[in-house]
Design a protein around this motif. Structure first.
Motif, PDB file in Angstrom:
ATOM      1  N   ASN A 176       0.875  -1.158   0.029  1.00  0.00           N
ATOM      2  CA  ASN A 176       0.096   0.189  -0.083  1.00  0.00           C
ATOM      3  C   ASN A 176       0.738   1.191  -0.004  1.00  0.00           C
ATOM      4  O   ASN A 176       0.432   2.257  -0.698  1.00  0.00           O
ATOM      5  N   SER A 213       0.729   1.584  -4.230  1.00  0.00           N
ATOM      6  CA  SER A 213      -0.520   2.217  -4.746  1.00  0.00           C
ATOM      7  C   SER A 213      -0.759   3.214  -5.643  1.00  0.00           C
ATOM      8  O   SER A 213      -1.378   3.171  -6.732  1.00  0.00           O
ATOM      9  N   GLY A 232      -2.254   2.289  -9.303  1.00  0.00           N
ATOM     10  CA  GLY A 232      -3.244   3.373  -9.925  1.00  0.00           C
ATOM     11  C   GLY A 232      -2.968   3.864 -11.222  1.00  0.00           C
ATOM     12  O   GLY A 232      -3.974   4.036 -12.115  1.00  0.00           O
ATOM     13  N   THR A 279      -0.502  -6.901  -2.137  1.00  0.00           N
ATOM     14  CA  THR A 279      -0.517  -6.424  -3.394  1.00  0.00           C
ATOM     15  C   THR A 279      -1.877  -6.595  -4.269  1.00  0.00           C
ATOM     16  O   THR A 279      -2.202  -5.318  -4.812  1.00  0.00           O
ATOM     17  N   LEU A 287      -4.514  -4.264  -2.847  1.00  0.00           N
ATOM     18  CA  LEU A 287      -4.344  -2.821  -3.451  1.00  0.00           C
ATOM     19  C   LEU A 287      -4.955  -2.516  -4.928  1.00  0.00           C
ATOM     20  O   LEU A 287      -5.521  -1.761  -5.315  1.00  0.00           O
ATOM     21  N   GLU A 327      -8.431  -2.295  -4.858  1.00  0.00           N
ATOM     22  CA  GLU A 327      -9.087  -1.312  -4.303  1.00  0.00           C
ATOM     23  C   GLU A 327      -8.985  -0.177  -5.253  1.00  0.00           C
ATOM     24  O   GLU A 327      -9.717   0.592  -5.441  1.00  0.00           O
ATOM     25  N   VAL A 328      -7.970   0.090  -5.936  1.00  0.00           N
ATOM     26  CA  VAL A 328      -7.665   1.069  -6.904  1.00  0.00           C
ATOM     27  C   VAL A 328      -8.408   0.926  -8.242  1.00  0.00           C
ATOM     28  O   VAL A 328      -9.178   1.993  -8.648  1.00  0.00           O
ATOM     29  N   GLY A 330      -4.828   5.780  -5.673  1.00  0.00           N
ATOM     30  CA  GLY A 330      -3.464   5.418  -5.168  1.00  0.00           C
ATOM     31  C   GLY A 330      -2.775   6.385  -4.308  1.00  0.00           C
ATOM     32  O   GLY A 330      -2.111   5.965  -3.563  1.00  0.00           O
ATOM     33  N   ARG A 336      -4.209   6.299  -0.815  1.00  0.00           N
ATOM     34  CA  ARG A 336      -3.677   5.376  -0.001  1.00  0.00           C
ATOM     35  C   ARG A 336      -2.190   5.425   0.399  1.00  0.00           C
ATOM     36  O   ARG A 336      -1.656   5.031   1.525  1.00  0.00           O
ATOM     37  N   THR A 337      -1.497   5.786  -0.453  1.00  0.00           N
ATOM     38  CA  THR A 337       0.037   6.086  -0.232  1.00  0.00           C
ATOM     39  C   THR A 337       0.266   7.086   0.856  1.00  0.00           C
ATOM     40  O   THR A 337       0.839   6.852   1.682  1.00  0.00           O
ATOM     41  N   TYR A 393      -1.394   5.479   4.063  1.00  0.00           N
ATOM     42  CA  TYR A 393      -0.866   4.529   4.857  1.00  0.00           C
ATOM     43  C   TYR A 393       0.566   4.766   5.223  1.00  0.00           C
ATOM     44  O   TYR A 393       1.205   4.319   6.139  1.00  0.00           O
TER      45      TYR A 393
END
Length: 575
Positions: A225, A229, A233, A283, A286, A289-290, A514, A517-518, A521
């Motif tokens: 993440n 991410s 993305g 991995t 993520l 999610e993206v 992304g 999230r970066t 996290y």
């Protein structure tokens, strides 16, 4: 004869070449399409069409070549509705819809995922008005499509604005595409919660991991993440295959988790292998999610963003209640490695639901408009996205200071037993269900911007009760804090998620997700380290006061931004 000189008596027809006044012969919301007419909720008299002078609804009729509303002509198969026209051969495509009173005529087509009858698409010369549909040139009467099938007033999910009011949660679940998508998300979320509990239990109970090894395992799951991410993305945004990416992510997670019990049965499971599985699962999670962030906008109408996020976050809140308890029960009954078989099955179910989702995805944009640099630059330039991201980052920083010290404080200073603590957290999770239920009505009542502010306050503010709690009110204070904070975080996530989706171009949703999230996290370990340092320097309770009060500072980024004045979802900022 001019339009101002002629009106249409009931039952009369207009000779060729004459014109009518807008709204006199054809009431509002009726449409003329290739010689046919549909009135919202009304029938075409006798089931007949306009061609050859037959009558419409109240008996009015037109003969070929007349003009409508301000002199626009039907010549060449054009269609006039509300004073607007569509040139011959034009089409509506890519997830757009037809507002009430407009029509498509003369061989024009409706492509993509639009639908007005039992989820079916409409194409080839048909017209739409008020949600009714025609098929193969036939007409609708009383909301019933030709052939006797009842026509739905709801188009299938698409990216267009839609001809009707927002569907609401129930309306969304009646749409097959969204229902399957939501089902996939729900099953996947429960699987995520089982993974969070079962994998560490495998490490402790099977591999014999100690504190340092557990930290290593946790880091392995989180590192993707932090570092992957943003590039993930950018990669997803360049490919109109978001649904396929999510399916591959589900199948890959299922295979990886299936490997754990197989390695255990073969007596080959080690901590490095388990950490490798955790990293790989992280991995693919993520990636899921993206891709989800982008597919969401292709599947859900803009006016339904809040209701759709309510359903998705309601599932997330429910997974917090069901997932950990289910994981604990599965580990106790089946052992930790075998419990992961159930987790693997949940991802297979999610993939099966996603495979049946039919959606027209947003076409990819040029690489220079969807890369990591473009995504970061877009968020930096957008006052709305920038304020929300900075607010969330500030809140998360202080919240992880709190999280690092919470269990230590309540067990050692407040003398709460582990079983009681689990009960407190479980009761608090129910507050998330309440928050998810309230988010939609709240945003409609006070506006989406004020709802974001409520979330930024209601999430961290109740946690002030934790350092305040003492004496006979301790349990009540802790339960109240967890319950209200869980409700607040759901309101925040639903409102913020809807704003972020609305303010981001569809071709950049994955890379912007992304980036978020970066940052989020990345700030978590910093907050945890600060929590440990503050707890050591000034004491645990004072550090909790700093954390809970400091978390409220996040709302200031939003209050002093355009978000505060948003009554409706924002328009997409220029890329």
């Amino acid at each position: 004869m001019t339009a101002t000189e002629k009106s249409i008596p009931a039952g009369k027809s207009i000779p060729a070449g004459e014109s009518i006044l807008a709204g006199e012969s054809i009431p509002a919301r009726k449409s003329i399409a290739g010689g046919q007419s549909i009135a919202a909720g009304q029938s075409i008299a006798g089931g007949e069409s306009l061609a050859g002078g037959e009558s419409i609804a109240g008996g009015e009729s037109l003969a070929g070549g007349e003009s409508i509303a301000g002199g626009e002509s039907l010549a060449g198969g054009q269609s006039i509705a509300g004073g607007e026209s569509l040139a011959g051969g034009e089409s509506i495509a890519g997830g757009e819809s037809i507002p009430s009173g407009k029509s498509i005529a003369g061989g024009k087509s409706i492509a993509g995922v639009e639908s007005t009858s039992a989820g079916e698409s409409i194409c080839g010369g048909e017209s739409i008005s008020g949600g009714e549909s025609t098929a193969g040139g036939e007409s609708t009467a009383g909301g019933v499509a030709a052939g006797g099938t009842v026509a739905s007033a709801e188009p299938a999910a698409g990216g267009g604005s839609g001809a009707r009011a927002a569907a609401g949660s129930r309306g969304l679940l009646r749409e097959a595409a969204f229902r399957r998508y939501w089902s996939a998300q729900t099953v996947s979320l429960v699987g995520d919660q089982i993974t969070i509990i079962a994998v560490p239990l495998v490490a402790v109970l099977v591999v014999g991991a100690g504190p340092a090894q557990m930290g290593f395992l946790t880091a392995a799951a989180l590192l993707p993440n932090l570092f992957l991410s943003l590039p993930a993305g950018a990669w997803v945004d360049r490919r109109p295959i978001k649904r396929q990416v999510m399916i591959v992510a589900d199948l890959s997670r299922a295979v990886l988790l299936l490997a754990v019990p197989l390695l255990w049965w073969a007596d080959a499971l080690t901590l490095p292998l388990l950490a490798a599985v955790a990293f790989a699962v992280g991995t693919f999670s993520l990636l899921f999610e993206v891709a989800h962030a982008s597919l969401f906008a292709s599947l859900v109408r803009r006016e339904d963003y809040v209701d759709a996020n309510t359903l998705l976050n309601g599932s997330r809140a429910a997974s917090y209640v069901v997932g950990p308890s289910a994981a604990g029960a599965l580990v106790q009954w089946l052992t930790a490695p075998v419990a992961l078989l159930v987790d693997a099955a949940s991802y297979l179910w999610s993939a099966a639901f996603l495979r049946r989702v039919q959606v027209s995805e947003t076409a990819s944009a040029p690489a220079d408009k969807t890369g990591m640099t473009a995504g970061v630059g877009f968020v930096a330039r957008s006052a709305v996205l920038r304020a929300v991201l900075l607010g969330a980052t500030t809140l998360n920083l202080f919240n992880y200071i709190f999280a690092a010290l919470f269990v230590l404080y309540v067990t050692t200073s407040l003398h709460i037993a582990p079983g009681t603590l689990g009960l407190i957290i479980g009761i608090g999770s129910i507050g998330g269900l309440l928050g998810a239920a309230l988010a939609g009505p709240l945003s409609r009542r006070i506006g989406i911007g004020p709802a974001v502010i409520v979330g930024f306050v209601l999430f961290p503010a109740p946690l002030i009760l934790v350092p305040w709690a003492e004496g006979p009110l301790t349990l009540a204070a802790l339960v109240t804090a967890e319950f209200l904070a869980a409700a607040g975080v759901m309101i925040l996530d639903i409102a913020v998620g809807s704003v972020q989706t609305a303010a981001t171009p569809p071709t950049m949703l994955a890379v912007v997700s992304g980036l978020e999230r970066t940052v989020n996290y990345g700030i978590r370990p910093i907050g945890a380290l600060l929590g440990g340092a503050l707890g050591t320097l000034i004491g645990v309770r004072p550090a909790l006061w700093v954390a809970t009060v400091g978390a409220l500072l996040g709302v200031l980024w939003v209050v002093f931004s355009p978000v505060r004045g948003l009554k409706e979802l924002p328009e997409v900022s220029p890329a």
